[in-house]
Design a protein around this motif. Structure first.
Motif, PDB file in Angstrom:
ATOM      1  N   GLY A   3       0.715  -1.223   0.101  1.00 38.11           N
ATOM      2  CA  GLY A   3      -0.054  -0.179   0.002  1.00 38.11           C
ATOM      3  C   GLY A   3       0.633   1.283   0.073  1.00 38.11           C
ATOM      4  O   GLY A   3       0.301   2.207  -0.093  1.00 38.11           O
ATOM      5  N   VAL A   4       2.013   1.283  -0.056  1.00 43.30           N
ATOM      6  CA  VAL A   4       2.989   2.427   0.097  1.00 43.30           C
ATOM      7  C   VAL A   4       3.188   3.001  -1.345  1.00 43.30           C
ATOM      8  O   VAL A   4       3.532   2.017  -2.039  1.00 43.30           O
ATOM      9  CB  VAL A   4       4.452   2.084   0.578  1.00 43.30           C
ATOM     10  CG1 VAL A   4       5.068   3.339   0.587  1.00 43.30           C
ATOM     11  CG2 VAL A   4       4.178   1.978   2.162  1.00 43.30           C
ATOM     12  N   ARG A   5       2.571   4.011  -1.695  1.00 43.08           N
ATOM     13  CA  ARG A   5       2.835   4.524  -2.952  1.00 43.08           C
ATOM     14  C   ARG A   5       4.137   4.989  -3.385  1.00 43.08           C
ATOM     15  O   ARG A   5       4.651   6.031  -2.674  1.00 43.08           O
ATOM     16  CB  ARG A   5       1.682   5.663  -3.272  1.00 43.08           C
ATOM     17  CG  ARG A   5       1.440   5.876  -4.756  1.00 43.08           C
ATOM     18  CD  ARG A   5       0.055   6.818  -5.073  1.00 43.08           C
ATOM     19  NE  ARG A   5      -1.018   6.101  -4.506  1.00 43.08           N
ATOM     20  CZ  ARG A   5      -2.095   6.531  -4.546  1.00 43.08           C
ATOM     21  NH1 ARG A   5      -2.359   7.654  -4.448  1.00 43.08           N
ATOM     22  NH2 ARG A   5      -3.227   5.697  -4.083  1.00 43.08           N
ATOM     23  N   LEU A   6       4.699   4.520  -4.391  1.00 44.47           N
ATOM     24  CA  LEU A   6       6.134   4.992  -4.823  1.00 44.47           C
ATOM     25  C   LEU A   6       5.998   5.406  -6.037  1.00 44.47           C
ATOM     26  O   LEU A   6       5.371   4.903  -7.173  1.00 44.47           O
ATOM     27  CB  LEU A   6       6.837   3.681  -4.663  1.00 44.47           C
ATOM     28  CG  LEU A   6       8.205   3.745  -5.605  1.00 44.47           C
ATOM     29  CD1 LEU A   6       9.195   4.825  -4.527  1.00 44.47           C
ATOM     30  CD2 LEU A   6       9.170   2.563  -5.606  1.00 44.47           C
ATOM     31  N   LEU A   7       6.821   6.776  -6.358  1.00 46.88           N
ATOM     32  CA  LEU A   7       6.772   7.250  -7.756  1.00 46.88           C
ATOM     33  C   LEU A   7       8.187   7.171  -7.932  1.00 46.88           C
ATOM     34  O   LEU A   7       9.218   7.408  -7.387  1.00 46.88           O
ATOM     35  CB  LEU A   7       6.491   8.719  -7.751  1.00 46.88           C
ATOM     36  CG  LEU A   7       6.491   9.310  -8.845  1.00 46.88           C
ATOM     37  CD1 LEU A   7       5.238   9.331  -9.513  1.00 46.88           C
ATOM     38  CD2 LEU A   7       6.451  10.966  -8.625  1.00 46.88           C
ATOM     39  N   VAL A   8       8.221   6.414  -9.122  1.00 45.88           N
ATOM     40  CA  VAL A   8       9.537   5.996  -9.746  1.00 45.88           C
ATOM     41  C   VAL A   8       9.935   7.064 -11.107  1.00 45.88           C
ATOM     42  O   VAL A   8       9.096   6.713 -12.029  1.00 45.88           O
ATOM     43  CB  VAL A   8       9.958   4.862 -10.148  1.00 45.88           C
ATOM     44  CG1 VAL A   8      11.099   4.468 -10.830  1.00 45.88           C
ATOM     45  CG2 VAL A   8       9.681   3.750  -9.094  1.00 45.88           C
ATOM     46  N   THR A   9      10.747   7.895 -11.501  1.00 42.59           N
ATOM     47  CA  THR A   9      11.024   8.649 -12.438  1.00 42.59           C
ATOM     48  C   THR A   9      11.983   8.098 -13.263  1.00 42.59           C
ATOM     49  O   THR A   9      12.852   7.159 -12.542  1.00 42.59           O
ATOM     50  CB  THR A   9      11.465  10.180 -12.140  1.00 42.59           C
ATOM     51  OG1 THR A   9      12.848  10.134 -11.549  1.00 42.59           O
ATOM     52  CG2 THR A   9      10.180  10.979 -11.251  1.00 42.59           C
ATOM     53  N   GLY A  10      12.125   8.357 -14.349  1.00 45.58           N
ATOM     54  CA  GLY A  10      13.117   7.565 -15.271  1.00 45.58           C
ATOM     55  C   GLY A  10      12.623   6.132 -15.287  1.00 45.58           C
ATOM     56  O   GLY A  10      13.700   5.243 -15.348  1.00 45.58           O
ATOM     57  N   ALA A  11      11.324   5.826 -15.205  1.00 46.01           N
ATOM     58  CA  ALA A  11      10.909   4.388 -15.095  1.00 46.01           C
ATOM     59  C   ALA A  11      10.996   3.578 -16.331  1.00 46.01           C
ATOM     60  O   ALA A  11      10.991   2.407 -16.225  1.00 46.01           O
ATOM     61  CB  ALA A  11       9.364   4.380 -14.859  1.00 46.01           C
ATOM     62  N   GLY A  12      11.417   4.235 -17.552  1.00 46.01           N
ATOM     63  CA  GLY A  12      11.738   3.412 -18.722  1.00 46.01           C
ATOM     64  C   GLY A  12      12.915   3.124 -18.922  1.00 46.01           C
ATOM     65  O   GLY A  12      13.308   2.302 -19.892  1.00 46.01           O
ATOM     66  N   GLY A  13      13.944   3.531 -17.971  1.00 43.21           N
ATOM     67  CA  GLY A  13      15.302   3.233 -18.329  1.00 43.21           C
ATOM     68  C   GLY A  13      15.942   1.897 -17.802  1.00 43.21           C
ATOM     69  O   GLY A  13      15.052   1.147 -17.063  1.00 43.21           O
ATOM     70  N   PHE A  14      17.166   1.845 -17.875  1.00 43.97           N
ATOM     71  CA  PHE A  14      17.788   0.560 -17.335  1.00 43.97           C
ATOM     72  C   PHE A  14      17.368   0.287 -15.838  1.00 43.97           C
ATOM     73  O   PHE A  14      16.784  -0.700 -15.320  1.00 43.97           O
ATOM     74  CB  PHE A  14      19.256   0.550 -17.534  1.00 43.97           C
ATOM     75  CG  PHE A  14      19.907  -0.447 -17.079  1.00 43.97           C
ATOM     76  CD1 PHE A  14      19.636  -1.816 -17.319  1.00 43.97           C
ATOM     77  CD2 PHE A  14      21.262  -0.205 -16.632  1.00 43.97           C
ATOM     78  CE1 PHE A  14      20.509  -2.912 -17.113  1.00 43.97           C
ATOM     79  CE2 PHE A  14      21.868  -1.290 -16.162  1.00 43.97           C
ATOM     80  CZ  PHE A  14      21.469  -2.798 -16.356  1.00 43.97           C
ATOM     81  N   CYS A  15      17.829   1.365 -14.881  1.00 42.19           N
ATOM     82  CA  CYS A  15      17.442   0.960 -13.602  1.00 42.19           C
ATOM     83  C   CYS A  15      16.071   1.211 -13.344  1.00 42.19           C
ATOM     84  O   CYS A  15      15.621   0.621 -12.269  1.00 42.19           O
ATOM     85  CB  CYS A  15      18.579   1.996 -12.797  1.00 42.19           C
ATOM     86  SG  CYS A  15      18.426   1.676 -11.027  1.00 42.19           S
ATOM     87  N   GLY A  16      15.412   2.072 -14.004  1.00 43.30           N
ATOM     88  CA  GLY A  16      14.225   2.275 -13.641  1.00 43.30           C
ATOM     89  C   GLY A  16      12.947   0.951 -13.782  1.00 43.30           C
ATOM     90  O   GLY A  16      12.264   0.922 -13.106  1.00 43.30           O
ATOM     91  N   LEU A  17      13.378   0.354 -14.853  1.00 42.67           N
ATOM     92  CA  LEU A  17      12.673  -0.728 -15.127  1.00 42.67           C
ATOM     93  C   LEU A  17      12.836  -2.072 -14.128  1.00 42.67           C
ATOM     94  O   LEU A  17      11.942  -2.431 -13.542  1.00 42.67           O
ATOM     95  CB  LEU A  17      12.890  -1.477 -16.473  1.00 42.67           C
ATOM     96  CG  LEU A  17      12.204  -0.692 -17.866  1.00 42.67           C
ATOM     97  CD1 LEU A  17      12.807  -1.030 -18.948  1.00 42.67           C
ATOM     98  CD2 LEU A  17      10.691  -0.544 -17.818  1.00 42.67           C
TER      99      LEU A  17
END
Length: 321
Positions: A3-17
């Motif tokens: 339930g903890v909501r996490l926003l990941v920027t750069g989600a389409g990159g190597f580390c982001g995925l």
């Protein structure tokens, strides 16, 4: 962390995925940020169990709206420009993307969430140290300047506003997925070499290494995203944490490891670079929080060689990190 909501920027990159896959599996409510609504990686995020939002992080109004929609309790800021060479041609762009995007995210989250969020940003071990005597700063390139200023911003937001924010400085990342780093480039070359030999075609041109002696620390991207969770949950606000194994390898050792994994000899074109190797990173602050690198270097090498699915497609095939 259900339930903890996490926003990941750069989600389409190597580390982001890899981060989206890992945190979704850990029970976080993951929302990955892409820049454009027609980005095909939206389907990848969905397969990994993450939602998708679309935002130009250099547009303050868009960032404000993003944070108001998502209301994240955790923000993992991985977006940014990461190549030193092009930064000479576009220094303003590097400052805009690598510095101001973090400012906009921190401010939007502070206004929307108060003190009910934690923030971790990806810095760089190419950050330079400010002169202790107040002299003029001497960054080696604009990229280094941008990452140094990013670090100053994150630490300052903790000092000025009490924001629970940290900076992580990952070593050279290795592993399967859409990387443009040296290990991925070597792996792609060896796969091309293997295909050519199976088809009876001429070998591709030898892969060029700048030297055999330059030393780097390589950490598996999957270990790195585990470190990000530790820092988001237990990192001391205002600190900078290197993510590293503590062991450096020469480029010659890296080349030899790929030859062993491939099972055949590879011809290399060796340059005469005398570029200095960075000093060894000290991961003790991170290991004190309970993190340890788990994936052996040999497995990281083997996994990059086995990634025949083509980077992003690897996640579509496996559905995991």
């Amino acid at each position: 962390m259900s339930g903890v909501r996490l926003l990941v920027t750069g989600a389409g990159g190597f580390c982001g995925l890899h981060a989206c896959a890992f945190f979704a599996r850990r029970g976080y409510e993951v929302v990955g940020v892409l820049r454009h609504a027609d980005d095909p990686r939206t389907a990848v995020l969905q397969r990994l169990g993450a939602g998708a939002e679309f935002c130009d992080l250099t547009d303050r109004t868009e960032v404000d709206r993003l944070i108001a929609r998502v209301r994240p309790e955790r923000i993992l800021h991985l977006a940014g420009l990461s190549s030193a060479g092009p930064s000479w041609r576009e220094p303003a762009r590097y400052l805009e993307v690598n510095v101001m995007a973090a400012v906009y995210l921190l401010e939007a989250a502070r206004r929307e969430m108060g003190d009910r969020f934690r923030f971790a940003a990806a810095g760089s071990m190419l950050r330079f140290d400010w002169p202790p005597d107040g002299g003029a700063p001497r960054p080696p390139h604009p990229y280094s300047l941008s990452k140094t200023l990013l670090t100053a911003v994150v630490q300052s937001w903790h000092h000025l506003y009490g924001t629970a924010a940290v900076v992580a400085e990952p070593a050279n990342l290795i592993g399967p997925g859409p990387s443009l780093g040296l290990p991925a480039l070597i792996a792609a070359h060896i796969r091309a070499l293997r295909r050519a030999r199976l088809a009876g075609a001429p070998d591709p041109a030898p892969f060029r290494l700048s030297s055999l002696t330059e030393r780097r620390d390589y950490v598996d991207v999957r270990d790195a995203v585990r470190a990000y969770e530790v820092l988001l949950e237990r990192g001391e606000p205002g600190r900078v944490y290197p993510i590293a194994t503590g062991r450096q390898r020469t480029l010659g050792e890296v080349a030899a490891a790929y030859e062993r994994a491939a099972g055949f000899r590879v011809e290399w074109l060796i340059g005469d670079s005398d570029a200095p190797s960075p000093p060894p990173a000290d991961p003790s602050a991170l290991t004190a929080l309970g993190w340890r690198p788990e994936i052996p270097f040999a497995r990281s090498v083997a996994d990059t060689l086995d990634d025949d699915a083509g980077g992003v497609a690897w996640f579509m095939r496996t559905g995991q990190d």
